[in-house]
Enzyme design. Sequence first.
Site, mmCIF file in Angstrom:
data_model
loop_
_atom_site.group_PDB
_atom_site.id
_atom_site.type_symbol
_atom_site.label_atom_id
_atom_site.label_comp_id
_atom_site.label_asym_id
_atom_site.label_seq_id
_atom_site.Cartn_x
_atom_site.Cartn_y
_atom_site.Cartn_z
ATOM 1 N N LEU A 65 0.889 -1.158 0.009
ATOM 2 C CA LEU A 65 0.084 0.060 -0.083
ATOM 3 C C LEU A 65 0.743 1.337 0.183
ATOM 4 O O LEU A 65 0.565 2.210 -0.292
ATOM 5 C CB LEU A 65 -0.888 0.013 1.190
ATOM 6 C CG LEU A 65 -2.052 -1.087 0.983
ATOM 7 C CD1 LEU A 65 -2.885 -1.000 2.403
ATOM 8 C CD2 LEU A 65 -2.906 -0.906 -0.108
ATOM 9 N N ASN A 96 6.980 -3.088 2.546
ATOM 10 C CA ASN A 96 7.908 -2.682 1.528
ATOM 11 C C ASN A 96 7.374 -1.051 1.698
ATOM 12 O O ASN A 96 7.307 -0.431 0.732
ATOM 13 C CB ASN A 96 7.850 -3.240 0.257
ATOM 14 C CG ASN A 96 6.382 -3.378 -0.284
ATOM 15 O OD1 ASN A 96 5.497 -3.607 0.500
ATOM 16 N ND2 ASN A 96 6.261 -3.122 -1.556
ATOM 17 N N ASP A 306 -1.068 -10.006 -5.236
ATOM 18 C CA ASP A 306 0.199 -9.293 -5.373
ATOM 19 C C ASP A 306 0.089 -7.691 -5.748
ATOM 20 O O ASP A 306 0.795 -7.337 -6.367
ATOM 21 C CB ASP A 306 1.147 -10.089 -6.123
ATOM 22 C CG ASP A 306 2.406 -9.940 -5.712
ATOM 23 O OD1 ASP A 306 2.740 -9.373 -4.438
ATOM 24 O OD2 ASP A 306 3.440 -9.947 -6.604
ATOM 25 N N GLY A 325 5.576 -4.426 -11.020
ATOM 26 C CA GLY A 325 4.502 -4.577 -10.028
ATOM 27 C C GLY A 325 3.174 -4.092 -10.801
ATOM 28 O O GLY A 325 3.259 -3.159 -11.841
#
Length: 417
Positions: A65, A96, A306, A325
């Site tokens: 997030l 992260n 993910d 990503g």
Amino acid sequence: MNIIIRNAKIIDSNSSFHNQTVDVLVADGFVKKIGTSLLNTDNSEELKLENLHISQGWFDSSVSLGEPGFEDRETIANGLDVAAKSGFAAIALQPNSLPVIDNQSQVNFVKNKANGFATQLFPIGALTKESEGKDMAELFDMKNSGAVAFGDYAKSLDNANLLKIALQYVQDFDGLVIAFAQDDKIKGNGVANEGIVSARLGLKGIPDLAEEIQIVRNLFLLEYTGGKMHIPTISTAKSVQLIKEAKAKGLNVTCSATVHHLVLTDDKLESFDSRYKVTPPLRTEIDRQALINGVLDGTIDLITSDHNPIDIEHKKMEFDLAKNGTIGLESAFGALMTVLPLETIIEKLTLGKSIFSIPNNSLAEGEIANITLFNPEGNSVFTKANILSKSKNSAFLGVNLKGKAYGILNQGKLILG
């Protein structure tokens, strides 16, 4: 809040009402009564939706997030709202952020930020300090503060001895180690799956071996130490086989696959669109089919979106330079419905909660009301209008989806998309 959910088909293999169409009365956060044509004796709100199906609340085991530190990508508040409207009643938050979630205070920070939302947030603590792979983080303190597992997001631990020690250490408090698998030296400067597509496009390749050799090492370590290991986001046919064999030997190993690896292949890279640059890379159709079979035969325990928001400055650029990503919460259910049976999808989005020591609240009278509402029918094309996240880096733009998530009823709150 008192509410009667009308004419809902229950999809929950643990419920005695599985595959039955019923009314469900929810009061004070609990399932009070399940039956047909329930009387509304206390002026409860009534919820009626087209072709309504319900299950216990869905869980996503890998969500990034941004906050703290990368609020321009996503905030906890908006991210939890996106999750709720996408059908997810619980998420495991990756560490992260900036700073990395590697200590008790950071775990407490994100948990406090998530107070009051319908979707519950369960932090994953970093396995190593600042996720740098050098020194073990404060695992026991984070566990006591509510961390449900420990891993460095999308980073494989080069130091095999450190992983061995971590696997031994967490057994004292029944901890779960997440061991992402990618050998960085074999990966090198690769940006796409090594194969026909990467060769044709002139992209540096990442061979299957980069994942598989690390899985073999990690499984050997697990066999030596005991304990529990979760291998996230596997992507190759050989990885599925390796984990299947490890389970047959009795190792306590679980694994997940992403929605995008179950639906998309490296053929998408023909346009050099960086939305398809992910970790691990999109693989071949042979790998995709192996992942599907792994889900169906139980080798793969969980399916995750993910979800990883990336701001436009770091995503809309040359393929080699763009960050890896894709976001995936909003498109997860509709994409999965194009490749898997409904009951399998619900199983992989719910029953794996126990892997992360998160309660499974079956749809039964007296249970906590932890409910996802959805419609498995209907077709649509995923567009930017469907994106609720602050970042728009979706690999599913333009993809045909089936069905839709209506939202959730959890924590005494009804959230509909």
